[in-house]
Structures are given as C-alpha cells and as structure tokens.
Design an enzyme around this catalytic site. Structure first.
Site, PDB file in Angstrom:
ATOM      1  N   THR A  44      17.622  26.714  29.807  1.00 54.09           N
ATOM      2  CA  THR A  44      16.763  26.184  30.859  1.00 54.09           C
ATOM      3  C   THR A  44      17.465  26.187  32.207  1.00 54.09           C
ATOM      4  O   THR A  44      16.819  26.265  33.248  1.00 54.09           O
ATOM      5  CB  THR A  44      16.295  24.765  30.492  1.00 54.09           C
ATOM      6  OG1 THR A  44      15.794  24.769  29.152  1.00 54.09           O
ATOM      7  CG2 THR A  44      15.210  24.269  31.424  1.00 54.09           C
ATOM      8  N   TYR A 132      24.201  25.858  18.818  1.00 55.57           N
ATOM      9  CA  TYR A 132      22.836  26.074  19.297  1.00 55.57           C
ATOM     10  C   TYR A 132      22.234  27.230  18.511  1.00 55.57           C
ATOM     11  O   TYR A 132      22.634  28.378  18.661  1.00 55.57           O
ATOM     12  CB  TYR A 132      22.869  26.364  20.795  1.00 55.57           C
ATOM     13  CG  TYR A 132      21.535  26.595  21.467  1.00 55.57           C
ATOM     14  CD1 TYR A 132      20.315  26.317  20.837  1.00 55.57           C
ATOM     15  CD2 TYR A 132      21.488  27.079  22.769  1.00 55.57           C
ATOM     16  CE1 TYR A 132      19.116  26.521  21.468  1.00 55.57           C
ATOM     17  CE2 TYR A 132      20.283  27.297  23.418  1.00 55.57           C
ATOM     18  CZ  TYR A 132      19.105  27.018  22.770  1.00 55.57           C
ATOM     19  OH  TYR A 132      17.907  27.231  23.412  1.00 55.57           O
ATOM     20  N   LYS A 161      21.857  21.971  17.695  1.00 54.03           N
ATOM     21  CA  LYS A 161      20.536  22.031  18.317  1.00 54.03           C
ATOM     22  C   LYS A 161      19.742  23.060  17.524  1.00 54.03           C
ATOM     23  O   LYS A 161      20.018  24.255  17.587  1.00 54.03           O
ATOM     24  CB  LYS A 161      20.650  22.437  19.788  1.00 54.03           C
ATOM     25  CG  LYS A 161      19.310  22.614  20.487  1.00 54.03           C
ATOM     26  CD  LYS A 161      19.496  23.102  21.918  1.00 54.03           C
ATOM     27  CE  LYS A 161      18.146  23.341  22.591  1.00 54.03           C
ATOM     28  NZ  LYS A 161      18.304  23.867  23.969  1.00 54.03           N
ATOM     29  N   ILE A 206      17.008  18.061  22.348  1.00 56.66           N
ATOM     30  CA  ILE A 206      17.502  18.619  23.601  1.00 56.66           C
ATOM     31  C   ILE A 206      16.284  19.269  24.235  1.00 56.66           C
ATOM     32  O   ILE A 206      15.792  20.287  23.758  1.00 56.66           O
ATOM     33  CB  ILE A 206      18.666  19.587  23.371  1.00 56.66           C
ATOM     34  CG1 ILE A 206      19.865  18.789  22.822  1.00 56.66           C
ATOM     35  CG2 ILE A 206      19.037  20.314  24.658  1.00 56.66           C
ATOM     36  CD1 ILE A 206      21.096  19.614  22.510  1.00 56.66           C
TER      37      ILE A 206
END
Length: 294
Positions: A44, A132, A161, A206
């Site tokens: 992001t 992740y 995540k 998250i």
C-alpha cells in the site's frame, strides 16, 4: 508485536516528491483513532517505487511522529535474500520495531527455499520479522506447514500476514502455527477476511481500509476481542461496501483516491500505477458518503 489493527499506510506524493506534510496528518489521524500499529512501505505504501533515501526519510519521520506510542513495522521484502537483508538492516538502524518481509516473488522458491530465506534473515537481525504471504501478487504460497516450521524454529519471526483469501488455508494457518508456538501471531492481509480470521483464532489485520476508516476497523477487532461477537459481525457487515470499493482497482489506487476525496492527500501515484478512473472515484465518493466518512 501487536493485536488488533495495523494500518498499511499509503505513501503520499506531491509533484513527484514525498509529501511529508500530508503524511504527518494521516499518521496523526491513525493515532487519534486508536490503531495498534503502522506498517510503512508495504504494498500500500508503493515500496517498489520509493528509493533508499526516501525510505530513510519516511521511516524516520514516522518514528518521530509516533514517538513510541505504537509499533512501527517497515516493509523490507524483495525477491533477493541479500537485498532483503540490506533493507532489514536499514530498518534496524533507523529504530523500527519490526519488518514485514514479503515472500520472494517472480523467482518462485520452493517451500524449502522459503524457509531458508526467512532463516537466513532471522539469523542476522534482532528485529521482529513478519512473514507476508500474498500469493495473488507473488506467485508463491506459504503453506501452513511451512509457516508452522518457521514458527517452531525461528523465534524472532513473530507472525505472518496471511493474504491468501482461502478460508480453509486461513483456518489451518492459525491452527498449525499456534500449535507450533502459542505466541506466533496471524494477521489477515485481506480486510474482508478479518472477521473470519478472528473467528479462527487469529490476531487482527494489517489493513488497507483503516487508512480511511481506522475507527471502524479498530472497533471490529476490539469488539471481537471483548467477546461481543454480534457487534463485531455488525461492524464487518457495515464495512463490506467500503472493503469492496477500495479494491475495485489495484491497491493502492482506490485508497489514494478515497484519501484525496477526504482531503488528506493528493491523488498521486508513481508509474506504473496511475490514478483511479472517474467511475471508481464516483463509486468511492458514494460509498464514503454512505459510510459517514464524507
């Protein structure tokens, strides 16, 4: 590291440069609304298009503003183990609380390769590492069995995540990793899977949505942790239109458009990403109004 909502915060730009003034307003908005952590320079945050000097400025400014109130986790993943370690060491030097390390993309390592990647990094830093897993972007999926092996063996890998949207994998990811190590944390990497992950025994999210609706995302998690299952489900259902709208184009295109409509940032991205279409902007305007955010 944290339980609840960690905002995967955007990186504002203005005239091609970092816009630290707008960034500070956005960080303070997050703090005022009770988010539990900030994740800087993740997907992001457009990390692939932020250079090393800009990374240092952004992380340093984040740490100054946050001033120890909540953890600051820095995105440090690449598809080269050595390059990843370099970014991890930069985050460590700057004083970050942890690093988010995406699985190596494009070169598609095996499960053994994934394990060795995280092992190599964990042996060379004292920072907490968050794996992740986002197969939709990387082309590789961390199997729950591999994550459990990482949890059992690599003590400074603090959690994962999980952005694989498959409900069965989410359930097994939480179950197997927590059997391997009770304090290993699992956060949703998809806002629309947050409630389901919490029900499976996970630790939060998250979040992209919390850029624009931090209070509501915090409420979703906090109500669940307080035992108010029905209230948490109600918040989840109210947020569904916003969750859907923020992903009608590639993230972070819609969330930047939404934050622009809310007056926080310029609607500026770096190539190869481009601003949202007029159709998407109009959709976001309507959803934000219906959500009480405009």
């Amino acid at each position: 590291m944290f339980r609840g909502v960690g905002t995967a915060i955007v990186t504002p730009f203005k005239n091609g440069e970092l816009d630290l003034e707008s960034y500070e307003r956005l960080v303070r908005y997050q703090l005022e609304n009770g988010v539990n952590a900030l994740i800087v320079l993740g997907t992001t945050g457009e990390s692939p298009t932020v250079n090393e000097d800009e990374r240092e400025k952004l992380v340093s400014r984040t740490l100054e503003i946050v001033d120890g109130k909540i953890p600051v986790i820095v995105g440090a993943g690449t598809n080269s183990t050595e390059k990843t370690l370099k970014l991890v060491k930069q985050a460590e030097k700057l004083g970050a609380n942890g690093v988010l390390v995406v699985t190596p993309y494009y070169n598609k390592p095996t499960q053994e390769g994934l394990y060795q990647h995280y092992k190599y990094i964990s042996e060379r830093t004292d920072l907490g590492i968050v794996v992740y897993n986002v197969p939709g972007r990387t082309g590789v999926n961390v199997l729950p069995e591999t994550a459990a092996r990482i949890a059992a063996d690599l003590k400074n890998v603090v959690g994962i995540k999980e952005a694989n949207p498959d409900i069965d994998q989410i359930d097994r990811m939480v179950s197997l990793t927590k059997q391997a190590r009770s304090d290993f944390m699992v956060w949703s990497g998809n806002d629309d899977r947050t409630f389901y992950l919490l029900c499976a025994g996970g630790d939060g999210v998250i979040s992209v949505v919390s850029n624009v609706a931090p209070k509501q995302m915090v409420e979703l998690c906090a109500e669940y942790f307080s035992g108010n299952l029905e209230k948490s489900r109600e918040v989840h259902r109210k947020l569904r239109p916003l969750m859907k709208a923020l992903f009608v184009e590639t993230n972070p295109i819609p969330v930047k458009a939404a934050l622009n409509l809310m007056g926080f940032i310029e609607n500026e991205l770096r190539l190869p990403l481009v601003p949202a279409s007029e159709k998407t902007v109009e959709l976001l305007r309507n959803v934000l109004k219906e959500s009480g955010l405009l």
